[in-house]
Design an enzyme around this catalytic site. Structure first.
Site, mmCIF file in Angstrom:
data_model
loop_
_atom_site.group_PDB
_atom_site.id
_atom_site.type_symbol
_atom_site.label_atom_id
_atom_site.label_comp_id
_atom_site.label_asym_id
_atom_site.label_seq_id
_atom_site.Cartn_x
_atom_site.Cartn_y
_atom_site.Cartn_z
ATOM 1 N N GLU A 250 -8.645 -39.365 -69.551
ATOM 2 C CA GLU A 250 -9.680 -38.340 -69.484
ATOM 3 C C GLU A 250 -9.256 -37.019 -70.118
ATOM 4 O O GLU A 250 -10.098 -36.284 -70.629
ATOM 5 C CB GLU A 250 -10.081 -38.104 -68.017
ATOM 6 C CG GLU A 250 -10.700 -39.313 -67.343
ATOM 7 C CD GLU A 250 -11.968 -39.776 -68.030
ATOM 8 O OE1 GLU A 250 -12.791 -38.920 -68.417
ATOM 9 O OE2 GLU A 250 -12.148 -41.003 -68.180
ATOM 10 N N GLU B 63 -12.346 -32.349 -63.277
ATOM 11 C CA GLU B 63 -13.734 -32.746 -62.989
ATOM 12 C C GLU B 63 -13.975 -34.182 -63.437
ATOM 13 O O GLU B 63 -14.581 -34.992 -62.716
ATOM 14 C CB GLU B 63 -14.696 -31.796 -63.705
ATOM 15 C CG GLU B 63 -16.161 -32.201 -63.628
ATOM 16 C CD GLU B 63 -16.840 -32.150 -64.971
ATOM 17 O OE1 GLU B 63 -17.428 -33.185 -65.370
ATOM 18 O OE2 GLU B 63 -16.787 -31.092 -65.632
#
Length: 971
Positions: free
Chosen positions: A137, A62
Site C-alpha cells: 500500500e 488509511e
C-alpha cells in the site's frame, strides 16, 4: 448508560436532528449522534492525525488498516465489503489533520456489519504481523530478476505521483506548505513521492500505536439509530479493552509572519509544450479560526462576491489587466486556521508586482465605495439556499455531516457547532449593516502579514529530471547491494507477489459478515412520473419530498443539429447566464438569480436509447436546470426566459474572457480526470453517443476552444452569428421535455406558469440540419496523448451488440466482479495503480480503464486475459450472493429529490421503463457462475481488434508507440 457520560444534548432544528455527545469513561472515546428519521444511516470513526513529515504516513496508514484485522484476517476486508454489502457509502479519506472512516447503509444489519469491520480494522489491523502491507500500500523496492532494474512500487506512491502531476494539486499543496512552515499543516499528509520512500516499518507502526487509540477517536452515528444499542455494542466489543490516556495530537497554530513571504516553485509540463504564459500567481492568507462560525461564513461570502460571481471585482480587474486567463478564489475552512487564496492561472511571473498592486487597489476601492446591498443579499441567499437544501448529490447527508462535525469537534469544541444555521445566518444578517464584511477585508486581506505570494512556474525539464534522478538513485541503491542482498530483494519481490496472489482461506472469508438474498427486495422501488404533451413539447412531472423546492429541467433536443453545430451548443452553456441580456448587465443578472432562486445552470448531455434493433441510437440535449421555492416559480421562469432569449452575444470582450476561462478549466479536468478523458475519446471512435459527448466535453471541444481563441479578433463576428443561429435552432418547443420535480400539492400552483412559458417558445427550428454522417465520423484512431504526468490512464473499449449480443443484467454483476476482484488485484494490488474500472452499457459499449497507473502495455495485457479469467471463474453460492449484494447496493442507491428528477428525465429520454428495470433486476438476482462464464466469448469478440486510448507519461507512450496510430501532446 453508566459506562458513558452525556456531555451535550442539543436540538438542531435547522437540520431536523437531535445531537447527543457522550464520553466513554474507561477509554476516553467520544461518541456523537445526529438522530433523525433518515433511513440512510451513517457510522464513522475518525482520528486526529497530524502529519509529522512528508512521507504520507497518515495516508498510507488509511489504506493499510483496511488490509485485514484481528477478527477479519482476509487481505482486503474493504473490498470484501464493497463486493457484498448494501452500502450506500464505503470509503476512507485522509485530510491535512484527520483520517476519516465513514460507511452508510439503509439496512440496519448491514450498517452493524460495516461498522464492526471498520472498528476492528482501525483498532486491530494486521500491520503488526505483516510487513507486506506497507510494501503493497505504501512503497517498496521491486526487482524481478538479479539482472533487472530496481524500481519503486506501491499504491499510494503511484497515487501521489499522479496527484503531483496536476499543476492545481501542486499549487494547493504548496499554498498550505507556504503558510504553515512551523506546524503539522506544513507537511504533506498524502505523501510527497520523493519522500514516501523514506518511510520505515518502525515509524509506520509507532504512528498507529500513538494516534489510533480511542482517546484520540471521534465516533459518530447519524440517522434513525438506537442510541443504547450502539453505545452498548461499542463498549462490549471494543472500548472496554482500552484505558484512557493523553494523546499528543496537537496541530499547533502557526505564528503570524512579520510580512508577506514570496516563494517560487515549479510544476512539470511536457517537453513539447510551450510553457509561456503558464505561471500561476497566488496570493494567500491565513484567515482566522475555523471555530469562529460567523467569520467562516463571512469569508465564504467574500470569496463569492470578490472572485466567483460574474463581474466579481477582483477577478474582473485581474482579467482586464491581462493577468491570467482564469482567475479564481479558494477558501479552505476545513483546517484549524482557514486559508484564503486569490489565484491567477496562465499568467507571467513578471506580472507578480502588478498582481499584488491590483489586488490591493481593488480591495481598498471596495472598502471606500462598498458593495451594493443587493449583491450582499443575493450572496447570503445563495449560501442559505444551499445549506438548507442540503443536497450533496450521491454522497449521503450523514457522511457530509460527519466530516463537517469534525471542523469543530477535532479542535475541542462541540461537534454541533456548525449546524446551528439560524443562529449563524441571523448573526451575519445583523452584523453586515454594521460593516462586518468590510472589517474582514481589512483584517484578513489588507492588514494581514500572515500571507504568501506563491509563484508556480512551468518547467518542461522537471519531469525528465525527476525520472532521471529516481533512476540514478535506484541504480546506486542496487550498486550498493552485495550479491546476497540482491538475491534477497528478488526473493522479497517474489514473496510479495505470492502474498498478493494467494487464495484466501474460506474460513477467513466467511468471517466477513454477509446479508442474505432475502435482504434484497425482489422488485425495484416504485418510481413514477407523469408525461403529457403540450403544444409540441412534453411536460414530465415527478413527485418527491422536496422541502418546498421546485426542480425544473428543460431538455432541448439537439438531434437536428449538424456535427459542426455541437461545439457551439456546448459553448452556449458556458455563456448563457454569464453574459449580459438586453435587460441587465451580467453582474446584475447573477444577483437577480441568486436573490430569487437556488441557481440556474446549463449543460449538454447524451442519452443512449434502449432498443433491441441494430444500431445504437441516442438523444442529445441541451439541458437547463433551475430550482426555486414554490412561490418563486414565476420569477424563475422569467429569468430563464431572459437568459434563453434576451442574451446579448455581441459583447466580444466578455465572450473572449469566458472562452479563456472555459479552456483553462477544461484543461484541468482533462488531465486530472485522465481516465474519463481517455475513455470518452476511445468510445468516440465507435459510438455516436460518445462521439457527441467528445465534441462537447472532450479533447475535440478543448481543441476547438483553442482554435477560437487563437484567432479570436478575426473570428468574433462569425462566432457570434453561429452562436445566435444555434440558439435559435435549439430553444424551441419541438422535441423538448420540461421536467418538474416537486411535492404533489405544489403541482397545481406551478404547472400553469410552466405551460404559459412553453406557449411563448418558438414552435420549431428555422432550419433542420442534415444529421451526422456516422461512417465518416466514427473511425478507430487509437491515440496516445502525452502529458507531464508520471502515470497513465489506459482505456480500451469494445461493442458487444455488434456481435449479436443483447444487454443482460448479469453484466452489472460482472462489473462488480471485475472491478473488485480481477482488475483490483491485477492492476491495483499487483500493478501498483490507484485503481481500475469497467462498465457495460445498454447500447452495447463496454470498456476497461485504469487510473493513476504506472503501467501501460502490462495493463492492456491484463485486459486481454479477462476471457481466461472468466472461463476459470469458480463461485460457490456464498460468493455469488456476495457479488449480487454488491451489485444491488449500486442499483438501489438512494437519491436526493434533484437526482430523482434527473432519473425521471433520463428514463424518459432513454426509453427505459419500469418493466425494463424490473427485468434487469431479475437478471441480476438470477446470475449464476454459468452466466458469468458465458461472457468470456463476449470479451473475445468485442476486443478482438484493439480500440484504445491512453493519456499519460510521454516517455511511457513513446516506448509503446507501436500501439498507436497517432501520438500527440495534450497541451
Amino acid at each position: 448508560m453508566d459506562k458513558y457520560q452525556l456531555i451535550e444534548e442539543r436540538e438542531l432544528l435547522d437540520i431536523h436532528s437531535k445531537g447527543l455527545l457522550y464520553r466513554h469513561g474507561k477509554s476516553g472515546a467520544q461518541v456523537a449522534f445526529l438522530l433523525n428519521k433518515d433511513e440512510n444511516r451513517t457510522f464513522s470513526i475518525a482520528f486526529k492525525t497530524p502529519p509529522l513529515d512528508d512521507t504520507g504516513l497518515p495516508h498510507i496508514l488509511e489504506h493499510s488498516v483496511l488490509c485485514g484485522s484481528r477478527k477479519y484476517p482476509v487481505k482486503d476486508p474493504f473490498v470484501e465489503l464493497a463486493k457484498g454489502s448494501l452500502n450506500t457509502f464505503l470509503n476512507a479519506m485522509t485530510y491535512p489533520d484527520k483520517t476519516v472512516y465513514p460507511v452508510a447503509s439503509c439496512n440496519q444489519q448491514d450498517l452493524r456489519n460495516l461498522a464492526d469491520v471498520y472498528m476492528d480494522a482501525v483498532l486491530h489491523p494486521n500491520i503488526y504481523a505483516n510487513d507486506k502491507i506497507l510494501a503493497q500500500e505504501g512503497w517498496h523496492h521491486e526487482l524481478d530478476s538479479e539482472e533487472g532494474e530496481v524500481t519503486y512500487k506501491g499504491v499510494v506512491y503511484n497515487e501521489m505521483k499522479g496527484a503531483f502531476s496536476s499543476p492545481e494539486q501542486v499549487l494547493f499543496r504548496k499554498i498550505q506548505q507556504s503558510l504553515f512552515p512551523d506546524t503539522a499543516y506544513g507537511n504533506e499528509s498524502g505523501g510527497d513521492p520523493d519522500q514516501i520512500t523514506r518511510l520505515t516499518q518502525e515509524d509506520f507502526l509507532e504512528y498507529h500505536r500513538t494516534y489510533y487509540h480511542p482517546s484520540n477517536s471521534y465516533i459518530y452515528f447519524y440517522g434513525d439509530v438506537d442510541v443504547e444499542e450502539k453505545l452498548e455494542w461499542l463498549d462490549r466489543e471494543y472500548l472496554q479493552d482500552y484505558e484512557a490516556r493523553e494523546v499528543d495530537a496537537e496541530l499547533g497554530s502557526q505564528a503570524a509572519f512579520e510580512g508577506l513571504r514570496e516563494i517560487v516553485e515549479h510544476y512539470p509540463v511536457s517537453e513539447e509544450e510551450d510553457g509561456e504564459d503558464k505561471t500561476f500567481l497566488s496570493l494567500n492568507f491565513v484567515a482566522g479560526n475555523t471555530l469562529h462560525t460567523e467569520e467562516v461564513l463571512g469569508m465564504e461570502i467574500l470569496e463569492h462576491l470578490l472572485l466567483d460571481v460574474p463581474g466579481a471585482p477582483l477577478k474582473q480587474a485581474l482579467i482586464d489587466a491581462g493577468i491570467g486567463s482564469d482567475v479564481f478564489g479558494a477558501y479552505d475552512d476545513g483546517i484549524l486556521q482557514p486559508t484564503f487564496s486569490i489565484v491567477a492561472k496562465d499568467a507571467k511571473g513578471s506580472q507578480k508586482d502588478a498582481f499584488l498592486s491590483i489586488i490591493r487597489q481593488v480591495l481598498e476601492k471596495v472598502l471606500e465605495e462598498g458593495i451594493s446591498p443587493k449583491k450582499i443579499e443575493s450572496a447570503l441567499n445563495h449560501f442559505e439556499f444551499r445549506v438548507r437544501e442540503a443536497d450533496f448529490g450521491r454522497s449521503p447527508k450523514g457522511v457530509v455531516y460527519a466530516i463537517k462535525a469534525l471542523d469543530s469537534w477535532l479542535h475541542g469544541e462541540s461537534p454541533f457547532l456548525h449546524f446551528e444555521l439560524d443562529k449563524i445566518f441571523g448573526s451575519i444578517r445583523k452584523s453586515i449593516p454594521e460593516g462586518f464584511l468590510y472589517s474582514l477585508i481589512r483584517k484578513y486581506l489588507l492588514d494581514n502579514n500572515h500571507a504568501t505570494l506563491l509563484v508556480l512556474e512551468p518547467d518542461p525539464t522537471l519531469l525528465a529530471r525527476k525520472e532521471e534522478e529516481t533512476r540514478t538513485l535506484l541504480a546506486a541503491y542496487k550498486e550498493g547491494l552485495d550479491e546476497e542482498e540482491v538475491r534477497a530483494l528478488v526473493r522479497r519481490t517474489r514473496e510479495l507477489a505470492e502474498y498478493q496472489t494467494r487464495e484466501e482461506r474460506p474460513e477467513d472469508v466467511e468471517k466477513i459478515p454477509l446479508l442474505t438474498r432475502a435482504d434484497i427486495p425482489l422488485d425495484p422501488a416504485p418510481f413514477t412520473y407523469q408525461v403529457e404533451d403540450h403544444a409540441g413539447a412534453q411536460v414530465l412531472v415527478h413527485h418527491a419530498d422536496s422541502n418546498g423546492i421546485v426542480y425544473l429541467d428543460l431538455a432541448f433536443d439537439m438531434g437536428h443539429l449538424e456535427a459542426r453545430d455541437l461545439p457551439y451548443a456546448a459553448l452556449l452553456t458556458k455563456l448563457l447566464g454569464k453574459v449580459s441580456t438586453d435587460q441587465r448587465h451580467y453582474s446584475d443578472l447573477s444577483d437577480e438569480v441568486n436573490l430569487h432562486t437556488g441557481g440556474i445552470s446549463l449543460s449538454t448531455n447524451v442519452y443512449s436509447v434502449v432498443t433491441q434493433e441494430p444500431g445504437k441510437p441516442c438523444r442529445s440535449i441541451l439541458a437547463l436546470e433551475g430550482k426555486a421555492f414554490v412561490d418563486k416559480m414565476d420569477k424563475l421562469l422569467e429569468l430563464v426566459e431572459e437568459i434563453l432569449f434576451r442574451t446579448d452575444l455581441s459583447d466580444h470582450g466578455r465572450i473572449q474572457e469566458l472562452l479563456a476561462e472555459s479552456k483553462s478549466r477544461l484543461q484541468s479536468g482533462l488531465t486530472s480526470s485522465g481516465h474519463t478523458t481517455a475513455l470518452i475519446r476511445a468510445e468516440s471512435y465507435v459510438s455516436e453517443a460518445a462521439w457527441r459527448i467528445e465534441q462537447m466535453k472532450g479533447i475535440s471541444y478543448y481543441e476547438q476552444l483553442g482554435g477560437w481563441l487563437a484567432a479570436y479578433e478575426e473570428q468574433a463576428p462569425a462566432l457570434q452569428a453561429r452562436l445566435e443561429e444555434t440558439a435559435k435552432g435549439l430553444f424551441v418547443r419541438k422535441g423538448m421535455v420540461a421536467a418538474l420535480t416537486l411535492e404533489e400539492e405544489a403541482q397545481a400552483k406551478v404547472e400553469p406558469a410552466l405551460k404559459a412559458f412553453l406557449d411563448r417558445l418558438p414552435e420549431k427550428a428555422p432550419r433542420e440540419g442534415k444529421g451526422l454522417d456516422l461512417p465518416a465520423l466514427l473511425q478507430v484512431r487509437n491515440e496516445g496523448f502525452k502529458t507531464a504526468s508520471k502515470v497513465q490512464y489506459v482505456a480500451q473499449v469494445g461493442d458487444f451488440k455488434s456481435h449479436g449480443y443483447q444487454y443482460h443484467g448479469g453484466l452489472r454483476v460482472l462489473q462488480t466482479i471485475l472491478g473488485l476482484d480481477y482488475l483490483w488485484n491485477q492492476i491495483r494490488v499487483q500493478g501498483g495503480a490507484y485503481g481500475a474500472m469497467c462498465g457495460f452499457k445498454q447500447n452495447g459499449d463496454m470498456y476497461m480503464v485504469s487510473y493513476r497507473d504506472p503501467n501501460l502495455e502490462k495493463t492492456l495485457e491484463t485486459y486481454g486475459r479477462i476471457p481466461d479469467y472468466l472461463r476459470n471463474l469458480k463461485l460457490d453460492d456464498r460468493e455469488t450472493t456476495k457479488y449480487i449484494l454488491g451489485t444491488i447496493s449500486a442499483v438501489d442507491h438512494p437519491l436526493t429529490p434533484s437526482l430523482e428528477g434527473e432519473k425521471a428525465l433520463a428514463l424518459h429520454l432513454s426509453g427505459k421503463t419500469m418493466e425494463l428495470l424490473a427485468k434487469e433486476r431479475r437478471e441480476i438476482l438470477s446470475t449464476t457462475q454459468g452466466t458469468l462464464q458465458g461472457f468470456a466469448e463476449w470479451f473475445e469478440k468485442a476486443f478482438a481488434e484493439p480500440v484504445l486510448c491512453v493519456v499519460g507519461n510521454e516517455t511511457a507512450i513513446r516506448k509503446a508507440e507501436g500501439l498507436f496510430k497517432e501520438t500527440k501532446v495534450l497541451k
